[in-house]
Design a protein around this motif. Sequence first.
Motif, PDB file in Angstrom:
ATOM      1  N   GLN A 137     -33.658  83.954  63.296  1.00  0.00           N
ATOM      2  CA  GLN A 137     -35.040  84.157  63.725  1.00  0.00           C
ATOM      3  C   GLN A 137     -35.706  82.833  64.089  1.00  0.00           C
ATOM      4  O   GLN A 137     -36.463  82.746  65.065  1.00  0.00           O
ATOM      5  N   ILE A 138     -35.433  81.804  63.314  1.00  0.00           N
ATOM      6  CA  ILE A 138     -35.983  80.478  63.602  1.00  0.00           C
ATOM      7  C   ILE A 138     -35.454  79.969  64.944  1.00  0.00           C
ATOM      8  O   ILE A 138     -36.211  79.494  65.795  1.00  0.00           O
ATOM      9  N   GLU A 139     -34.152  80.077  65.138  1.00  0.00           N
ATOM     10  CA  GLU A 139     -33.542  79.608  66.383  1.00  0.00           C
ATOM     11  C   GLU A 139     -34.133  80.328  67.592  1.00  0.00           C
ATOM     12  O   GLU A 139     -34.445  79.714  68.613  1.00  0.00           O
ATOM     13  N   GLN A 140     -34.301  81.634  67.460  1.00  0.00           N
ATOM     14  CA  GLN A 140     -34.866  82.419  68.560  1.00  0.00           C
ATOM     15  C   GLN A 140     -36.317  82.022  68.833  1.00  0.00           C
ATOM     16  O   GLN A 140     -36.747  81.921  69.989  1.00  0.00           O
ATOM     17  N   SER A 141     -37.074  81.767  67.770  1.00  0.00           N
ATOM     18  CA  SER A 141     -38.470  81.369  67.935  1.00  0.00           C
ATOM     19  C   SER A 141     -38.584  80.023  68.631  1.00  0.00           C
ATOM     20  O   SER A 141     -39.444  79.825  69.508  1.00  0.00           O
ATOM     21  N   VAL A 142     -37.726  79.079  68.266  1.00  0.00           N
ATOM     22  CA  VAL A 142     -37.741  77.757  68.897  1.00  0.00           C
ATOM     23  C   VAL A 142     -37.418  77.883  70.382  1.00  0.00           C
ATOM     24  O   VAL A 142     -38.054  77.245  71.234  1.00  0.00           O
ATOM     25  N   GLU A 143     -36.437  78.726  70.714  1.00  0.00           N
ATOM     26  CA  GLU A 143     -36.070  78.925  72.113  1.00  0.00           C
ATOM     27  C   GLU A 143     -37.204  79.566  72.908  1.00  0.00           C
ATOM     28  O   GLU A 143     -37.453  79.202  74.056  1.00  0.00           O
ATOM     29  N   ASN A 144     -37.913  80.504  72.289  1.00  0.00           N
ATOM     30  CA  ASN A 144     -38.943  81.264  73.009  1.00  0.00           C
ATOM     31  C   ASN A 144     -40.301  80.582  73.033  1.00  0.00           C
ATOM     32  O   ASN A 144     -41.053  80.713  74.013  1.00  0.00           O
ATOM     33  N   THR A 145     -40.646  79.873  71.955  1.00  0.00           N
ATOM     34  CA  THR A 145     -41.994  79.313  71.840  1.00  0.00           C
ATOM     35  C   THR A 145     -42.037  77.806  71.661  1.00  0.00           C
ATOM     36  O   THR A 145     -43.109  77.205  71.770  1.00  0.00           O
ATOM     37  N   GLY A 146     -40.905  77.204  71.353  1.00  0.00           N
ATOM     38  CA  GLY A 146     -40.889  75.769  71.087  1.00  0.00           C
ATOM     39  C   GLY A 146     -41.304  75.421  69.670  1.00  0.00           C
ATOM     40  O   GLY A 146     -41.364  74.251  69.296  1.00  0.00           O
ATOM     41  N   GLY A 147     -41.596  76.427  68.854  1.00  0.00           N
ATOM     42  CA  GLY A 147     -42.010  76.188  67.470  1.00  0.00           C
ATOM     43  C   GLY A 147     -41.392  77.187  66.519  1.00  0.00           C
ATOM     44  O   GLY A 147     -40.503  77.961  66.897  1.00  0.00           O
ATOM     45  N   GLY A 148     -41.877  77.178  65.297  1.00  0.00           N
ATOM     46  CA  GLY A 148     -41.308  78.043  64.281  1.00  0.00           C
ATOM     47  C   GLY A 148     -41.927  79.429  64.265  1.00  0.00           C
ATOM     48  O   GLY A 148     -42.604  79.851  65.214  1.00  0.00           O
ATOM     49  N   LEU A 149     -41.703  80.137  63.175  1.00  0.00           N
ATOM     50  CA  LEU A 149     -42.215  81.493  63.006  1.00  0.00           C
ATOM     51  C   LEU A 149     -43.703  81.471  62.672  1.00  0.00           C
ATOM     52  O   LEU A 149     -44.234  80.456  62.214  1.00  0.00           O
ATOM     53  N   SER A 150     -44.365  82.593  62.886  1.00  0.00           N
ATOM     54  CA  SER A 150     -45.779  82.691  62.502  1.00  0.00           C
ATOM     55  C   SER A 150     -45.877  82.731  60.983  1.00  0.00           C
ATOM     56  O   SER A 150     -44.937  83.136  60.285  1.00  0.00           O
ATOM     57  N   GLU A 151     -47.012  82.318  60.477  1.00  0.00           N
ATOM     58  CA  GLU A 151     -47.208  82.337  59.027  1.00  0.00           C
ATOM     59  C   GLU A 151     -47.149  83.765  58.484  1.00  0.00           C
ATOM     60  O   GLU A 151     -46.743  83.982  57.341  1.00  0.00           O
ATOM     61  N   TRP A 152     -47.561  84.721  59.280  1.00  0.00           N
ATOM     62  CA  TRP A 152     -47.503  86.123  58.863  1.00  0.00           C
ATOM     63  C   TRP A 152     -46.053  86.541  58.620  1.00  0.00           C
ATOM     64  O   TRP A 152     -45.741  87.188  57.612  1.00  0.00           O
ATOM     65  N   GLU A 153     -45.163  86.168  59.550  1.00  0.00           N
ATOM     66  CA  GLU A 153     -43.745  86.490  59.374  1.00  0.00           C
ATOM     67  C   GLU A 153     -43.190  85.782  58.143  1.00  0.00           C
ATOM     68  O   GLU A 153     -42.469  86.376  57.332  1.00  0.00           O
ATOM     69  N   VAL A 154     -43.515  84.501  58.021  1.00  0.00           N
ATOM     70  CA  VAL A 154     -43.008  83.710  56.900  1.00  0.00           C
ATOM     71  C   VAL A 154     -43.462  84.303  55.574  1.00  0.00           C
ATOM     72  O   VAL A 154     -42.682  84.431  54.632  1.00  0.00           O
ATOM     73  N   ARG A 155     -44.722  84.697  55.508  1.00  0.00           N
ATOM     74  CA  ARG A 155     -45.247  85.264  54.267  1.00  0.00           C
ATOM     75  C   ARG A 155     -44.449  86.494  53.844  1.00  0.00           C
ATOM     76  O   ARG A 155     -44.085  86.647  52.674  1.00  0.00           O
TER      77      ARG A 155
ATOM     78  N   PHE B 204     -51.318  82.309  49.321  1.00  0.00           N
ATOM     79  CA  PHE B 204     -50.588  82.469  50.583  1.00  0.00           C
ATOM     80  C   PHE B 204     -49.955  83.853  50.700  1.00  0.00           C
ATOM     81  O   PHE B 204     -49.789  84.385  51.798  1.00  0.00           O
ATOM     82  N   LEU B 205     -49.596  84.438  49.569  1.00  0.00           N
ATOM     83  CA  LEU B 205     -48.894  85.718  49.594  1.00  0.00           C
ATOM     84  C   LEU B 205     -49.812  86.906  49.339  1.00  0.00           C
ATOM     85  O   LEU B 205     -49.341  88.031  49.178  1.00  0.00           O
ATOM     86  N   GLN B 206     -51.127  86.656  49.318  1.00  0.00           N
ATOM     87  CA  GLN B 206     -52.075  87.727  49.035  1.00  0.00           C
ATOM     88  C   GLN B 206     -52.778  88.185  50.313  1.00  0.00           C
ATOM     89  O   GLN B 206     -52.872  87.453  51.288  1.00  0.00           O
ATOM     90  N   ASP B 207     -53.291  89.397  50.300  1.00  0.00           N
ATOM     91  CA  ASP B 207     -54.113  89.923  51.386  1.00  0.00           C
ATOM     92  C   ASP B 207     -55.593  89.716  51.035  1.00  0.00           C
ATOM     93  O   ASP B 207     -55.957  89.732  49.859  1.00  0.00           O
ATOM     94  N   PRO B 208     -56.505  89.559  52.019  1.00  0.00           N
ATOM     95  CA  PRO B 208     -56.207  89.462  53.449  1.00  0.00           C
ATOM     96  C   PRO B 208     -55.689  88.068  53.819  1.00  0.00           C
ATOM     97  O   PRO B 208     -55.976  87.105  53.115  1.00  0.00           O
ATOM     98  N   PHE B 209     -54.977  87.985  54.917  1.00  0.00           N
ATOM     99  CA  PHE B 209     -54.398  86.714  55.335  1.00  0.00           C
ATOM    100  C   PHE B 209     -54.495  86.601  56.842  1.00  0.00           C
ATOM    101  O   PHE B 209     -54.206  87.549  57.565  1.00  0.00           O
ATOM    102  N   GLN B 210     -54.930  85.425  57.337  1.00  0.00           N
ATOM    103  CA  GLN B 210     -55.056  85.191  58.773  1.00  0.00           C
ATOM    104  C   GLN B 210     -53.843  84.408  59.259  1.00  0.00           C
ATOM    105  O   GLN B 210     -53.694  83.224  58.936  1.00  0.00           O
TER     106      GLN B 210
END
Length: 251
Positions: free
Chosen positions: A41-59, A207-213
Amino acid sequence: MFTDHPHIINYYGYEENVDSRGNIMHNIFLEYASCGSIADQIEQSVENTGGGLSEWEVRNYVKGVLLGLKDIHKQGFVHCDIKPDNILLVDGYVPKICDFGLAIKMGLVSHLRGTPAYFAPETIKYRIYTASADIWALGCSVLEMVTGRCAWGVPVTEENMSCIGNYEIVPQIPKGLSWEIQDFLKSCLVRNFGDRWNAESLLSHPFLQDPFQPISIAVGPKTWRTQSTMLPNEDQKKKSNLCSFMKELAI
């Protein structure tokens, strides 16, 4: 021991076969992870966006990993090789910890276990493995998820691995991240393993609680900083030699 755990890859058994040369082959049957690994997922994100995963995904990924680690540690084990490659994703992108080939009971060992980029300082310096070693590795993994690169920003070699073990350095946490994930990372990447948060405590972190932006960022390669520059005079030259390669590549 961890059969049917929702965040540990399932083991279904094994069989022995004999090949044409008479060698015994052991075939292990594990749960199929149809969505690959977090590393994919990280590799695909770097290829598509130039950066890592969103914080929402990471959480969402980190919640599952911590639930798995909580039970692993409760049984007195250390995984010893937590990293994005060893967090598989099953249907629905549910994270599951895999590869227990290096797992051990907590305590002292004679040699290092795991992948150098994720080694905790105390494992390098003292060869001590507690639950805290997995938490450090998780912190490095989370940093890799959000930045798309190794937590240290440079390859971890024998030379700078010694630097990690003996001097007051930690991976740099990008300022562009939310305060919640920055604080979460600071709770994982504490050099004194006695002060590092455990899995159960981290599950209650904001970081792992709702709500989260959620936010998604692309960061540059500089990922090196020090917690302290105070060193004995006799060690200053050695520290400079060990860390200069790491620091220069991270600029």
